[in-house]
Every structure is written in C-alpha cells, then in structure tokens.
Design a protein around this motif. Sequence first.
Motif, PDB file in Angstrom:
ATOM      1  N   ARG A 138       0.793  -1.269   0.193  1.00 49.35           N
ATOM      2  CA  ARG A 138      -0.025   0.043   0.214  1.00 49.35           C
ATOM      3  C   ARG A 138       0.936   1.404   0.127  1.00 49.35           C
ATOM      4  O   ARG A 138       0.568   2.308  -0.838  1.00 49.35           O
ATOM      5  CB  ARG A 138      -0.929  -0.210   1.063  1.00 49.35           C
ATOM      6  N   GLY A 186      -0.532   4.263  -1.893  1.00 50.36           N
ATOM      7  CA  GLY A 186      -1.787   4.128  -1.472  1.00 50.36           C
ATOM      8  C   GLY A 186      -2.097   5.190  -0.170  1.00 50.36           C
ATOM      9  O   GLY A 186      -3.027   5.628  -0.115  1.00 50.36           O
ATOM     10  N   ASP A 239      -3.158   6.979   2.730  1.00 52.43           N
ATOM     11  CA  ASP A 239      -3.996   6.674   3.940  1.00 52.43           C
ATOM     12  C   ASP A 239      -5.121   5.790   3.608  1.00 52.43           C
ATOM     13  O   ASP A 239      -6.171   5.850   4.172  1.00 52.43           O
ATOM     14  CB  ASP A 239      -4.546   7.971   4.404  1.00 52.43           C
ATOM     15  N   GLU A 240      -5.153   5.381   2.346  1.00 55.05           N
ATOM     16  CA  GLU A 240      -6.446   4.455   1.781  1.00 55.05           C
ATOM     17  C   GLU A 240      -6.259   2.867   2.223  1.00 55.05           C
ATOM     18  O   GLU A 240      -5.696   2.401   1.556  1.00 55.05           O
ATOM     19  CB  GLU A 240      -6.532   4.539   0.400  1.00 55.05           C
ATOM     20  N   GLY A 286      -7.291  -0.836   3.187  1.00 55.52           N
ATOM     21  CA  GLY A 286      -8.188  -1.933   2.740  1.00 55.52           C
ATOM     22  C   GLY A 286      -7.966  -3.158   3.419  1.00 55.52           C
ATOM     23  O   GLY A 286      -7.005  -3.064   4.404  1.00 55.52           O
ATOM     24  N   GLU A 324     -14.908   6.426   7.852  1.00 55.35           N
ATOM     25  CA  GLU A 324     -13.653   7.008   7.340  1.00 55.35           C
ATOM     26  C   GLU A 324     -12.804   5.950   6.359  1.00 55.35           C
ATOM     27  O   GLU A 324     -11.859   6.450   5.772  1.00 55.35           O
ATOM     28  CB  GLU A 324     -12.726   7.103   8.751  1.00 55.35           C
ATOM     29  N   HIS A 325     -13.142   4.599   6.622  1.00 58.25           N
ATOM     30  CA  HIS A 325     -12.408   3.669   5.563  1.00 58.25           C
ATOM     31  C   HIS A 325     -13.418   2.887   4.886  1.00 58.25           C
ATOM     32  O   HIS A 325     -13.288   1.696   5.341  1.00 58.25           O
ATOM     33  CB  HIS A 325     -11.613   2.719   6.607  1.00 58.25           C
ATOM     34  N   HIS A 350     -13.260   1.145   2.305  1.00 64.49           N
ATOM     35  CA  HIS A 350     -12.573  -0.201   1.598  1.00 64.49           C
ATOM     36  C   HIS A 350     -12.144  -1.064   2.506  1.00 64.49           C
ATOM     37  O   HIS A 350     -11.743  -2.243   2.077  1.00 64.49           O
ATOM     38  CB  HIS A 350     -11.596   0.334   0.745  1.00 64.49           C
TER      39      HIS A 350
END
Length: 292
Positions: A83, A88, A90-91, A93, A119-120, A122
């Motif tokens: 990530r 990636g 802060d994204e 998964g 907030e998340h 994914h």
Amino acid sequence: MINISPRQLEVFVQIARLGSVRAAAEALHLTQPAASMALAEMERLLDAAVFARERGRLRLNTRGRELLPLAQELLERYAEFGRVGSGGGDELGGELRIGASNTVGNYRVGELLGAFVREHPHVSVRLRVSNTAEIVAAMLDHALELGCVEGPVAHPSLEVRPWRDDALVVCTSPDHPLARKRRLEPDDFAGARWVLREPGSATRSLSERALTSLPAGETVLELDQAEAIKQAVIAGLGIACVPEVSVIDAVAAGRLKVLHTPFLDLHRKLSLLLHRQRYRGALIEAFLASAG
C-alpha cells in the motif's frame, strides 16, 4: 534462509481460522489440491507440522499456535508495504475481524463501528456477536483482531482498554406487584422470580453479584439474548437485570417498567480487548483511533 511465500502463509492462516483445507481454499479462491500443497510445502520447509488432525478438522498444535501471530504479522506488513509502496497512503483496505459481546453488538454497534466504517469504506469489517467468555476465547485463539466486551477480563495475554460506561437496570412488566410500589426495599424482592442471561455472559455475572444483596429468589428462565429476556418480562414470566440501553424503547412504549433500586450496584465498564502478541498494524491503529 527459509523461503516461505505469502501464499503459503495465507493458506496457513486461513486453515487456522476455518479449520479445514477445503474452507481455506474456498476463502482464497484456490483449488483444494493447491491449498494442500501450499501447507505441505510450508511444513516441509519448517521441518515441522503446524496442525494436529482431529476428527476431520485441522487444529493448531503447539508450534502452530506459536507461529500463527507471526504469520498474521508478516501478511499485514506485506500488505502495508504494498500500500505504501504504491502510493496508497491513507487509503486502507483489507479485512478487520472484531468480536463484540451481546450488549455492544446489538445496541452499541453504531458507536463501535460507525466512525471507522465511514472513514475507511474499503475495509471489510466482520463482526462476531457472542457472550464475553466466547469473545475472550476467540481473541486468545487469534481468530479476532479486536474485541469489545461487557465483563471484566483478566488474562495476561490480553490488554484491556476502558471504552464506555454502562449500566444494568431491574425491569418488570407494568402490572407486576413491584412496579406498583412507590418505594422499594431489598426485602421486597424476597421470592422474586428472575429471568437471567446464560452462564458466561457478563450481564449474568454482574446480575448475580448484585442479587447477592437481595433475599433469595428463584431463577425461572435462562436466555442467551437480551431481546428474549425483554419479551419474557413483558409476558409476565419474571423480572430481570438487563442493560439499560436495551430497554429504552420498551420503557418509552409502556411495555416495561424500570424499578428504582439505588441499593444495587449495577454499573460497569465496557472494554476493548487486544492481544498482546498480535501485531498492531495500520488497520488496528486506525480502528483504535476511531473508537476512542
């Protein structure tokens, strides 16, 4: 150097979680022979078995229990490496498995998960709802990343963090004799018929401790859900100690009456559980930040 691949670690972790090669293969979208070969090759490289075969299921042996949290950490670090390396940032998964005891899972799930899910988006959250004893057992088996429970937990492998204040109340049907008394005393509960949660439940433990300060009564029902207990009390089958948050609607509708019992200590803390040996990667840290 032992050259164990991420795929072999994934197979190992999924078999430990699901109990069979077939189930692990399905979860990982592999054929069963491919999953079997991955496990066999990992055990060959380690020169040791990691599972005991018991009645058609695979259960971690001593070596497997020692290696499982390390395998989980390696997979989480591998995912974080990918990530960050791909930009990636802060994204987040992946999957987060959380256990909640019944009061939390049924009445406070929004408080527990709402901010994190928003907030998340994914991250796939898997919530298991059970009683405190079963959530603790799952945490010790590394089947869950986090737990949120009602009861006191004192195990050296688990870190306990206070989360929310909570309280039980004693409730009756509106036409129960105790509901018509203007002022209650402990002696008024002599011979009371109680509807209680099942053994292993934190609500049951706190109820039993509180009831030791009352005259002896009779347990007429043991039920494993607060909703079932509410319906039993509404039907006039007995009185009960239940989480205050679970009866708000029924009390507002006039179907239950909460008794004023200042002589009973029915307060408790809800707590977050973390395994001390488990790697706390980005997912766990993000959840802890949102749940605070």
